[in-house]
Design a protein around this motif. Structure first.
Motif, mmCIF file in Angstrom:
data_model
loop_
_atom_site.group_PDB
_atom_site.id
_atom_site.type_symbol
_atom_site.label_atom_id
_atom_site.label_comp_id
_atom_site.label_asym_id
_atom_site.label_seq_id
_atom_site.Cartn_x
_atom_site.Cartn_y
_atom_site.Cartn_z
ATOM 1 N N ASN A 96 0.842 -1.193 0.000
ATOM 2 C CA ASN A 96 0.000 0.000 0.000
ATOM 3 C C ASN A 96 0.885 1.254 0.000
ATOM 4 O OD1 ASN A 96 0.952 0.288 2.613
ATOM 5 N ND2 ASN A 96 -0.937 -0.467 3.579
ATOM 6 N N LEU A 97 0.287 2.418 0.153
ATOM 7 C CA LEU A 97 1.034 3.667 0.080
ATOM 8 C C LEU A 97 2.047 3.806 1.214
ATOM 9 C CD1 LEU A 97 -1.821 6.124 -0.999
ATOM 10 C CD2 LEU A 97 0.027 5.202 -2.414
ATOM 11 N N ASN A 98 1.816 3.087 2.313
ATOM 12 C CA ASN A 98 2.753 3.127 3.446
ATOM 13 C C ASN A 98 3.854 2.075 3.307
ATOM 14 O OD1 ASN A 98 1.365 5.220 4.803
ATOM 15 N ND2 ASN A 98 -0.119 3.727 5.602
ATOM 16 N N ARG A 99 3.889 1.396 2.178
ATOM 17 C CA ARG A 99 4.870 0.328 1.874
ATOM 18 C C ARG A 99 4.690 -0.899 2.773
ATOM 19 N NH1 ARG A 99 8.832 1.722 -1.688
ATOM 20 N NH2 ARG A 99 10.137 -0.019 -0.995
ATOM 21 N N ASN A 100 3.498 -1.057 3.336
ATOM 22 C CA ASN A 100 3.190 -2.277 4.080
ATOM 23 C C ASN A 100 2.784 -3.368 3.095
ATOM 24 O OD1 ASN A 100 1.488 -0.025 6.210
ATOM 25 N ND2 ASN A 100 3.494 -0.903 6.636
ATOM 26 N N ILE A 101 3.250 -4.602 3.323
ATOM 27 C CA ILE A 101 2.941 -5.707 2.413
ATOM 28 C C ILE A 101 1.541 -6.234 2.704
ATOM 29 C CG2 ILE A 101 3.636 -8.005 1.631
ATOM 30 C CD1 ILE A 101 6.469 -7.328 2.543
ATOM 31 N N LEU A 102 0.687 -6.191 1.693
ATOM 32 C CA LEU A 102 -0.685 -6.680 1.833
ATOM 33 C C LEU A 102 -0.821 -8.125 1.371
ATOM 34 C CD1 LEU A 102 -2.546 -3.576 0.368
ATOM 35 C CD2 LEU A 102 -1.989 -4.030 2.770
ATOM 36 N N ASP A 103 -0.025 -8.498 0.373
ATOM 37 C CA ASP A 103 -0.117 -9.836 -0.203
ATOM 38 C C ASP A 103 1.178 -10.111 -0.974
ATOM 39 O OD1 ASP A 103 -1.122 -12.287 -0.900
ATOM 40 O OD2 ASP A 103 -2.570 -11.537 -2.377
ATOM 41 N N VAL A 104 1.378 -11.375 -1.332
ATOM 42 C CA VAL A 104 2.518 -11.755 -2.163
ATOM 43 C C VAL A 104 1.999 -12.660 -3.270
ATOM 44 C CG1 VAL A 104 4.768 -12.886 -2.275
ATOM 45 C CG2 VAL A 104 4.109 -11.650 -0.201
ATOM 46 N N LYS A 105 2.313 -12.323 -4.509
ATOM 47 C CA LYS A 105 1.926 -13.142 -5.651
ATOM 48 C C LYS A 105 3.133 -13.952 -6.119
ATOM 49 C CE LYS A 105 -2.304 -11.720 -5.852
ATOM 50 N NZ LYS A 105 -3.380 -12.671 -5.493
ATOM 51 N N PHE A 106 2.905 -15.233 -6.386
ATOM 52 C CA PHE A 106 3.971 -16.121 -6.849
ATOM 53 C C PHE A 106 3.688 -16.559 -8.273
ATOM 54 C CE2 PHE A 106 4.089 -16.427 -2.262
ATOM 55 C CZ PHE A 106 5.456 -16.397 -1.990
ATOM 56 N N LEU A 107 4.763 -16.722 -9.030
ATOM 57 C CA LEU A 107 4.622 -17.191 -10.405
ATOM 58 C C LEU A 107 4.121 -18.626 -10.399
ATOM 59 C CD1 LEU A 107 5.123 -16.253 -13.325
ATOM 60 C CD2 LEU A 107 7.384 -17.287 -13.189
#
Length: 356
Positions: A96-107
């Motif tokens: 998000n705009l605060n650089r907090n990780i919301l999710d991780v997408k993997f190939l």
């Protein structure tokens, strides 16, 4: 998926970070600040470059992390696969705009394999399958070591399957002990690869048996013992070997050993200067996998018992650079002894359970 398991603080040391990378089994860690902001990423490649520089494993991950990580904003999730393929990465964080990780997408694993499944299509692969397997007695009184099952699949078939994921099709098996059982097994197998048998009249060791391949292999090739499994990017191993121009590259595992006691350090007067409680020492261990140039075959004596570390030592003594490709501790499984075989079975079963 718990994203917190993939996060790590920048103050953590490199040794502990490698353990966490292994435990997460996703191939990436995200370095975050005290305010949980994304500030970097860590992959096995980052650790490998640090090890090859002989870096201190007690340093913080801030010294080794990628400080310019690739990421996507939360509104751009749909372009994740496209970005990963373009940038040749396997995971991308959504922030998000605060650089907090919301999710991780993997190939997607199938996409990843499809991109790599031609890497070794023209590369010969030699598997040392002729040993007596004395450390696995009494199992090897009945079966040759290559056919001992790990789960429901013989160890040698698991090794071959790993290479096949990268397009490997041209296999050479050096055989001696109970060789007819090995041949019979593969004759009955429905397979899409080719096996050439290299028959020893007497035990020649891991290096001596390669002398029988003179005139048969004229390009860069892999060599693997028949009692190991390597969970690594074989494309990356080959690329490293080629880029550095080595005659021999040894795939080496980082191994940590903890002394279960307090260790004294002395000063010049022989007095105790420091006490280190249960220190951990890190070494690089020979896994039994190599990448080798064909001209090396000419330097191996014929008809003589000779192991591959012998040629490595000869090259080192004569000033010929020998390469190393470090992998993590958990990326190497060995079944050379009964206790190790049981541990390998347990690891494989747990991994297959988690994948299902």
């Amino acid at each position: 998926m718990n994203i917190d398991n993939l996060k790590i603080k920048k103050e953590v040391n490199i040794r502990e970070a490698m353990k966490k990378l292994d435990a997460g089994a996703k191939g990436i860690l995200f370095v975050v600040s005290k305010d949980d902001e994304l500030i970097g990423t860590l992959t096995d490649g980052d650790f490998r470059r640090w090890i090859l520089k002989n870096g201190n494993m007690e340093e913080s991950v801030e010294n080794v992390m990628n400080k310019n990580p690739i990421y996507l904003m939360e509104g751009d999730v749909n372009s994740a696969d496209e970005v990963m393929l373009e940038k040749s990465i396997t995971a991308v964080p959504i922030i998000n705009l605060n650089r907090n990780i919301l999710d991780v997408k993997f190939l997607n694993k199938n996409v990843l394999i499809e991109n790599k499944n031609r890497t070794l299509q023209d590369i010969p692969i030699v598997i040392m399958a002729g040993g007596l397997g004395t450390r696995l007695y009494p199992y090897t009184k009945i079966l040759p070591k290559p056919l001992i099952p790990i789960g429901d699949t013989p160890i040698i078939e698991r090794i071959i399957d790993k290479f096949c994921l990268y397009g490997g099709k041209d296999f050479y098996l050096t055989v001696n002990y109970k060789k007819n059982m090995i041949k019979s097994y593969f004759n009955e197998l429905d397979k899409e690869y080719f096996i050439n048998y290299v028959e020893e009249d007497k035990p020649l060791g891991t290096g001596g048996s390669l002398s029988l391949l003179k005139g048969k292999i004229d390009k860069t090739f892999f060599v693997s013992n028949c009692d190991i499994l390597i969970e690594a990017d074989y494309e990356s191993i080959l690329k490293h070997h080629k880029e550095k121009g080595y005659k021999v590259t040894v795939v080496s595992s980082v191994k940590n050993f903890q002394i279960p006691y307090g260790v004294f350090k002395l000063n010049e007067s022989g007095n105790i200067n420091e006490i280190v409680e249960k220190p951990v020492y890190t070494f690089l261990i020979n896994t039994g996998m190599y990448v080798i140039e064909p001209e090396v075959l000419n330097d191996i004596p014929e008809g003589k018992f000779y192991n591959l570390p012998d040629i490595v030592e000869e090259y080192m003594n004569s000033g010929v650079p020998v390469g190393v490709y470090p992998i993590s501790e958990q990326s190497w499984m060995d079944m050379g002894q009964i206790s190790e075989m049981k541990e390998m079975v347990e690891k494989i079963e747990n991994k297959e359970k988690n994948n299902n």
